[in-house]
Design a protein around this motif. Structure first.
Motif, PDB file in Angstrom:
ATOM      1  N   GLY A 442      -2.272  -9.965  26.282  1.00  0.00           N
ATOM      2  CA  GLY A 442      -2.448  -8.518  26.167  1.00  0.00           C
ATOM      3  C   GLY A 442      -3.231  -8.137  24.927  1.00  0.00           C
ATOM      4  N   ALA A 443      -2.949  -8.828  23.812  1.00  0.00           N
ATOM      5  CA  ALA A 443      -3.692  -8.535  22.585  1.00  0.00           C
ATOM      6  C   ALA A 443      -5.153  -8.913  22.701  1.00  0.00           C
ATOM      7  CB  ALA A 443      -3.057  -9.262  21.405  1.00  0.00           C
ATOM      8  N   TYR A 444      -5.495  -9.883  23.537  1.00  0.00           N
ATOM      9  CA  TYR A 444      -6.875 -10.321  23.751  1.00  0.00           C
ATOM     10  C   TYR A 444      -7.534  -9.649  24.952  1.00  0.00           C
ATOM     11  CZ  TYR A 444      -7.291 -14.080  20.311  1.00  0.00           C
ATOM     12  OH  TYR A 444      -7.429 -14.794  19.152  1.00  0.00           O
ATOM     13  N   SER A 445      -6.824  -8.766  25.622  1.00  0.00           N
ATOM     14  CA  SER A 445      -7.346  -8.162  26.838  1.00  0.00           C
ATOM     15  C   SER A 445      -8.598  -7.346  26.562  1.00  0.00           C
ATOM     16  CB  SER A 445      -6.278  -7.264  27.468  1.00  0.00           C
ATOM     17  OG  SER A 445      -6.798  -6.569  28.585  1.00  0.00           O
ATOM     18  N   LYS A 446      -9.421  -7.208  27.596  1.00  0.00           N
ATOM     19  CA  LYS A 446     -10.631  -6.395  27.482  1.00  0.00           C
ATOM     20  C   LYS A 446     -10.346  -4.927  27.760  1.00  0.00           C
ATOM     21  CE  LYS A 446     -13.602 -10.252  28.693  1.00  0.00           C
ATOM     22  NZ  LYS A 446     -12.480 -11.214  28.696  1.00  0.00           N
ATOM     23  N   THR A 447      -9.139  -4.608  28.135  1.00  0.00           N
ATOM     24  CA  THR A 447      -8.704  -3.233  28.353  1.00  0.00           C
ATOM     25  C   THR A 447      -7.922  -2.770  27.131  1.00  0.00           C
ATOM     26  OG1 THR A 447      -8.556  -3.642  30.716  1.00  0.00           O
ATOM     27  CG2 THR A 447      -7.440  -1.680  29.874  1.00  0.00           C
ATOM     28  N   TRP A 448      -8.381  -1.702  26.517  1.00  0.00           N
ATOM     29  CA  TRP A 448      -7.786  -1.304  25.240  1.00  0.00           C
ATOM     30  C   TRP A 448      -6.324  -0.907  25.380  1.00  0.00           C
ATOM     31  CZ3 TRP A 448      -5.536   3.361  24.468  1.00  0.00           C
ATOM     32  CH2 TRP A 448      -5.906   4.423  25.307  1.00  0.00           C
ATOM     33  N   SER A 449      -5.944  -0.375  26.528  1.00  0.00           N
ATOM     34  CA  SER A 449      -4.538   0.012  26.703  1.00  0.00           C
ATOM     35  C   SER A 449      -3.632  -1.210  26.661  1.00  0.00           C
ATOM     36  CB  SER A 449      -4.369   0.771  28.021  1.00  0.00           C
ATOM     37  OG  SER A 449      -4.798  -0.028  29.115  1.00  0.00           O
ATOM     38  N   HIS A 450      -4.077  -2.345  27.223  1.00  0.00           N
ATOM     39  CA  HIS A 450      -3.284  -3.569  27.142  1.00  0.00           C
ATOM     40  C   HIS A 450      -3.182  -4.054  25.699  1.00  0.00           C
ATOM     41  CE1 HIS A 450      -2.933  -3.598  31.368  1.00  0.00           C
ATOM     42  NE2 HIS A 450      -4.116  -4.108  31.661  1.00  0.00           N
ATOM     43  N   ARG A 451      -4.268  -3.938  24.960  1.00  0.00           N
ATOM     44  CA  ARG A 451      -4.230  -4.369  23.559  1.00  0.00           C
ATOM     45  C   ARG A 451      -3.260  -3.514  22.753  1.00  0.00           C
ATOM     46  NH1 ARG A 451      -9.905  -4.252  24.422  1.00  0.00           N
ATOM     47  NH2 ARG A 451     -10.185  -2.513  22.962  1.00  0.00           N
ATOM     48  N   GLU A 452      -3.272  -2.210  23.010  1.00  0.00           N
ATOM     49  CA  GLU A 452      -2.356  -1.317  22.305  1.00  0.00           C
ATOM     50  C   GLU A 452      -0.911  -1.615  22.687  1.00  0.00           C
ATOM     51  OE1 GLU A 452      -1.669   3.478  21.632  1.00  0.00           O
ATOM     52  OE2 GLU A 452      -2.728   2.742  23.406  1.00  0.00           O
ATOM     53  N   ASP A 453      -0.655  -1.817  23.979  1.00  0.00           N
ATOM     54  CA  ASP A 453       0.715  -2.098  24.430  1.00  0.00           C
ATOM     55  C   ASP A 453       1.236  -3.396  23.823  1.00  0.00           C
ATOM     56  OD1 ASP A 453       0.629   0.189  25.911  1.00  0.00           O
ATOM     57  OD2 ASP A 453       0.095  -0.808  27.800  1.00  0.00           O
ATOM     58  N   ALA A 454       0.347  -4.404  23.691  1.00  0.00           N
ATOM     59  CA  ALA A 454       0.782  -5.675  23.113  1.00  0.00           C
ATOM     60  C   ALA A 454       1.210  -5.488  21.660  1.00  0.00           C
ATOM     61  CB  ALA A 454      -0.342  -6.706  23.215  1.00  0.00           C
ATOM     62  N   LEU A 455       0.484  -4.706  20.890  1.00  0.00           N
ATOM     63  CA  LEU A 455       0.849  -4.482  19.491  1.00  0.00           C
ATOM     64  C   LEU A 455       2.140  -3.680  19.372  1.00  0.00           C
ATOM     65  CD1 LEU A 455      -2.682  -3.664  18.028  1.00  0.00           C
ATOM     66  CD2 LEU A 455      -1.393  -5.784  17.770  1.00  0.00           C
ATOM     67  N   LEU A 456       2.312  -2.684  20.233  1.00  0.00           N
ATOM     68  CA  LEU A 456       3.550  -1.906  20.184  1.00  0.00           C
ATOM     69  C   LEU A 456       4.750  -2.749  20.605  1.00  0.00           C
ATOM     70  CD1 LEU A 456       2.265   1.490  21.668  1.00  0.00           C
ATOM     71  CD2 LEU A 456       2.620   0.882  19.267  1.00  0.00           C
ATOM     72  N   THR A 457       4.540  -3.629  21.587  1.00  0.00           N
ATOM     73  CA  THR A 457       5.617  -4.528  21.994  1.00  0.00           C
ATOM     74  C   THR A 457       6.008  -5.473  20.862  1.00  0.00           C
ATOM     75  OG1 THR A 457       4.851  -4.433  24.288  1.00  0.00           O
ATOM     76  CG2 THR A 457       6.285  -6.275  23.679  1.00  0.00           C
ATOM     77  N   LEU A 458       4.999  -5.996  20.172  1.00  0.00           N
ATOM     78  CA  LEU A 458       5.263  -6.876  19.041  1.00  0.00           C
ATOM     79  C   LEU A 458       5.979  -6.125  17.921  1.00  0.00           C
ATOM     80  CD1 LEU A 458       4.973  -9.618  17.698  1.00  0.00           C
ATOM     81  CD2 LEU A 458       2.655  -8.960  16.995  1.00  0.00           C
TER      82      LEU A 458
END
Length: 925
Positions: A442-458
């Motif tokens: 998710g942090a490496y995803s090309k979709t910014w929403s996935h990248r944001e969700d990965a950081l919030l999950t972490l």
């Protein structure tokens, strides 16, 4: 609504082989445009015929990177002259001209897009190109034009005005406002709105096939807005934004393929061709999956013209353009896009970094700057860079900025992040082992929403970690989180960047203190993230710059980070010469704020480090940075005066020639409470004006006293005349007894007499005496420093005590004369001067430096005698003999009481009254 107008090239004054003016009829990333013949005659001309008579609203020219004309003129006409002679300028009406820059600032590595707003009606447009700008690449003195774009309205569509007026009238009575801000930026908001899809920059970046699909989707979006299907319009808007990135990438691939063909690297050309086909197929599948494009449109792309679609409000359509020879057919499984690529013109693309830049031609603009989004800039100011990276670098850039799916996948809310690539797995292997592949993906995803969700999950995962977790696991999780935060800080999407700051703040202020991990882990977090954050303070987005600067300041004041003294060490590192203006200004502002908060005692900042940084910043190329450095030095001087002065040059006239140092030293004076140079000059000027005012008042008072004395003298003379008449007989007897006595009344003895040299003359009136004192009197001289007339006998005392430059003179102990203080040490050391004798034994002449006999008469003999002073320059004047005077009334007797006095002193008369010789100070007129 203005839209793109098609045109054909009617004629041109000439062209180089392979660069015909017909190239201007096609807009694509690979077009090469028109070039004039080598060593041609100027001006050069091109005549264009538009597909219909229209009202031109906007003209756009894309200039070549180094074959740049100095000026381009525009002419318009309703029809061509007879016998097809378009060069008769009298049949064309001049619209004006535009000047193009010489491109020296970019090193001839960028193309200038010039947009001109006009309002003219016609069907034929003539462009006249004037002399080229001279540069080292343009060895044949050519001019070129890469593309031209015409935007306007059909001029013969008479019903459009009536329809528009009728609609405006209805809206007026219904209370609708056509200038509603909600409609701004849409074609329905303003009648003169120009779509970004008609802009020249759009076609020069986009793959032509994708560009036509974007235009079709834009039509469908407008229809959906009119039918109030806003969910569909939103979906189409996102698809258009994604397709623009796809089109830019395909256009870049096409340019790379053409360059490979030019270099005869056919393996690479085949690879690029297959890469384009695979990418195009996957994008089309996505479009069909989301029902954004009809299957019939995908199967029959030949129905799409290369030129932009006509405005729906216009009944006129553009005729098909002349196509260039078709390239070889594709042999592939997917043949959906063949007709589009067959319409593309051939291009002549050579590497700009070739060893022969004067012959090889840089390729057309292919890749926008990586950090600049075309949609975020005004369309008239969008940059069109000309150079492209080396082929390998371009491929890696494309892989790194892979747009496969990109934001289009956001439409699928239930979608999962794409799996990690092999490169990403190798890079993030340690983080995957600790946090799991799903979160890292998710942090490496090309979709910014996935990248944001990965950081919030972490963030939630770290915040919920129990206290009893083993230290090794806690440290492993921290280092993996810092690795992802460091990567997310570089993200250009604002929500992702904000999430990375939120996670980093939680790690430093909560996670480490909660689990008592210690200074080592805090130092690891700060050292790994602060350098990247400092680079974001130079971001082109003002919002991101402020967020990064405020976060660094907040973290630097946290007690655990403050004790490390890491952030100050990064801030005082010298500015790089090629650093951006935003980065330099942000670093200066952040340093100034933290310096006020932390001080220079035990917080990481020292006077030495800050002053070295500030003095180096005074030489920065940006004026704002230099001014900020001046302010920082002044703030530091208020606390450490002596230490700051050690790093600056001495405060003298040579240093103050530099405006910055002059500002600094004047600031020091204000801090110390001393007057600045400007204030001192103002004070001296005010003092001089006050002295002049007092002097005039004194002269006026003396003139009044003189007038009163003259009145009193006139009364005394009148009484004496009466007494003289009464004693006339006795007077006549005394005259008989002394027939040889001179007839000079006692009370008029000093009239027409110089009291210094004893000369008497009828010309010695008040003005005559002034002139005599100023130029001719042998006993007087003018001071070379203050221009005041003084006696020669008192010149030494004048220089030491009275002269305006008296501070610059000192007395020699051997010769007793006044010598300049600069020369006095050498004068005393050489001992060349003639020793002086006591005043009782001899007088000392300041002109010839000789000793002679003492007394007042000796001065007259020395200065006026034929064998006297050889350095008295006034001896060349003719000396007049003085009349025989009664005993006790000669000049010597008069001067006995006036030795050493200045010209203008009061001399007692024989009658005991006061006779003012002159009340003036003798200075040069």
């Amino acid at each position: 609504m203005p839209h793109k107008i098609g045109f054909v090239v009617v004629s041109s004054s000439g062209h180089e082989d392979g660069f015909s003016a017909r190239e201007l009829m096609i807009h694509a990333p690979t077009v090469s445009g028109w070039r004039s013949p080598r060593f041609c005659q100027f001006p050069q001309e091109i005549v264009l015929q538009m597909v219909e008579r229209c009202r031109i609203r906007k003209l756009q020219l894309l200039a070549h990177q180094y074959m740049i004309p100095s000026k381009v003129e525009f002419y318009i006409s309703e029809s061509l002259p007879e016998y097809f002679t378009p060069y008769q300028a009298e049949r064309f009406r001049r619209l004006g001209y535009v000047s193009l820059c010489d491109n020296e600032k970019t090193g001839c590595k960028a193309r200038e897009l010039k947009s001109v707003y006009v309002d003219a009606v016609g069907q034929f447009l003539k462009l006249i190109f004037h002399q080229n700008h001279v540069n080292k690449y343009n060895v044949y003195n050519q001019v070129a034009l890469v593309a031209v774009n015409i935007i306007g309205d059909p001029a013969d569509f008479g019903d459009e005005t009536n329809i528009t007026s009728r609609e405006k009238l209805i809206d007026h009575y219904l209370g609708h406002n056509t200038e509603d801000p909600a409609l701004e930026g849409t074609c329905s908001g303003k009648s003169d709105y120009i779509s970004p899809l008609d802009d020249l920059a759009f076609d020069m970046y986009q793959d032509p096939e994708v560009a036509q699909i974007i235009r079709r989707l834009d039509e469908r979006k407008r229809e959906a807005v009119q039918k109030e299907r806003y969910d569909c319009a939103k979906k189409l808007k996102q698809a258009i934004a994604d397709l623009q990135k796809v089109g830019e990438r395909l256009g870049r691939y096409e340019v790379e393929k053409r360059c490979a063909v030019e270099k005869e690297d056919y393996d690479l050309a085949k690879e690029k061709k297959q890469q384009m086909e695979r990418f195009r197929s996957r994008v089309y599948e996505q479009l069909q999956l989301h029902e954004l494009v009809d299957a019939e449109l995908m199967r029959r792309p030949l129905d799409l013209p290369l030129q932009p679609l006509a405005c729906p409000s216009s009944p006129h359509h553009q005729p098909p353009m002349h196509s260039l020879p078709q390239p070889e057919e594709r042999v592939t499984e997917n043949r959906l896009a063949d007709p589009f690529l067959q319409e593309k013109p051939s291009s002549h693309c050579l590497d700009v970094s070739s060893q022969r830049p004067t012959v090889d031609r840089p390729p057309p603009a292919t890749d926008p700057p990586p950090k600049t989004h075309p949609e975020s800039l005004p369309y008239d100011e969008r940059p069109l860079p000309v150079t492209h990276k080396q082929l390998g670098a371009a491929v890696s850039e494309a892989e790194r900025r892979d747009m496969l799916g990109d934001e289009a996948r956001r439409a699928d809310a239930a979608g999962e992040p794409e799996p990690l690539t092999e490169k990403a797995l190798r890079e993030a292997s340690s983080a995957v082992d600790v946090l799991g592949e799903a979160l890292v993906a998710g942090a490496y995803s090309k979709t910014w929403s996935h990248r944001e969700d990965a950081l919030l999950t972490l963030h939630k995962q770290l915040a919920d970690t129990p206290v009893g977790t083993p230290k090794e696991d806690l440290k492993s999780m921290l280092r993996a989180a810092v690795f992802l935060v460091r990567r997310a800080i570089r993200d250009i999407v604002t929500p992702v960047f904000q999430a990375s700051l939120k996670l980093l703040k939680m790690i430093i202020t909560q996670y480490i203190p909660k689990h008592k991990l210690g200074r080592l882990e805090t130092a690891h977090c700060v050292e790994r993230t602060i350098p990247v954050l400092l680079t974001r303070t130079g971001d082109s987005s003002a919002r991101l710059r402020v967020m990064a600067s405020n976060f660094i300041q907040e973290i630097a004041l946290f007690k655990e980070v403050k004790s490390l003294q890491v952030i100050p060490s990064y801030l005082v590192q010298p500015l790089k010469a090629n650093s951006s203006t935003h980065l330099a200004m942000s670093q200066m502002a952040l340093l100034a704020r933290l310096l006020r908060d932390l001080g220079t005692e035990g917080a990481g900042f020292t006077v030495d480090s800050v002053m070295r940084f500030s003095v180096q910043a005074l030489e920065h190329r940006v004026r704002e940075v230099r001014e900020a450095a001046v302010g920082m030095i002044l703030d530091l001087y208020a606390q450490h005066r002596a230490l700051v002065l050690e790093y600056l040059p001495p405060d003298d006239s040579a240093t103050r020639r530099n405006v910055l140092y002059k500002t600094i030293f004047e600031g020091f004076a204000k801090i110390d409470g001393r007057p600045t140079d400007a204030e001192m000059r103002a004070q001296k000027r005010a003092a001089a004006e006050e002295a002049e005012k007092r002097k005039k008042e004194e002269i006026k008072a003396l003139q009044g006293q003189l007038a009163a004395l003259k009145e009193m003298q006139a009364g005394v003379q009148e009484k004496e005349s009466e007494a003289t008449k009464a004693k006339n007989q006795d007077t006549q007897e005394r005259k008989v007894a002394r027939p040889n006595a001179p007839e000079i009344p006692d009370n008029h003895y000093l009239d027409n007499l110089c009291i210094f040299c004893g000369e008497r003359s009828e010309s010695f009136t008040e003005e005559g005496l002034d002139l005599h004192y100023w130029k001719h009197c042998l006993m007087l001289t003018r001071c070379e420093h203050c221009r005041q007339v003084v006696e020669i006998s008192s010149l030494t005392e004048h220089l030491l005590t009275e002269c305006d430059r008296k501070d610059g003179f000192g007395r020699c102990y051997r010769c007793s004369e006044a010598v300049s203080k600069e020369e006095l040490p050498r004068h005393v050391k050489t001992r060349d001067c003639n020793p002086a004798k006591s005043e009782k034994l001899a007088n000392r002449c300041p002109l010839c430096h000789e000793n002679f006999s003492p007394g007042e008469e000796a001065w007259k003999a020395h200065l006026m005698g034929p064998a006297g002073c050889t350095m008295n320059l006034r001896r060349t004047h003719v000396l007049h003999k003085t009349p025989v005077l009664p005993p006790g009334k000669g000049p010597a007797a008069t001067r006995a009481g006036t030795s050493g006095s200045k010209v203008g002193s009061k001399i007692p008369t024989p009658k005991g009254g006061l006779s003012k010789i002159s009340s003036r100070t003798y200075t040069k007129r």
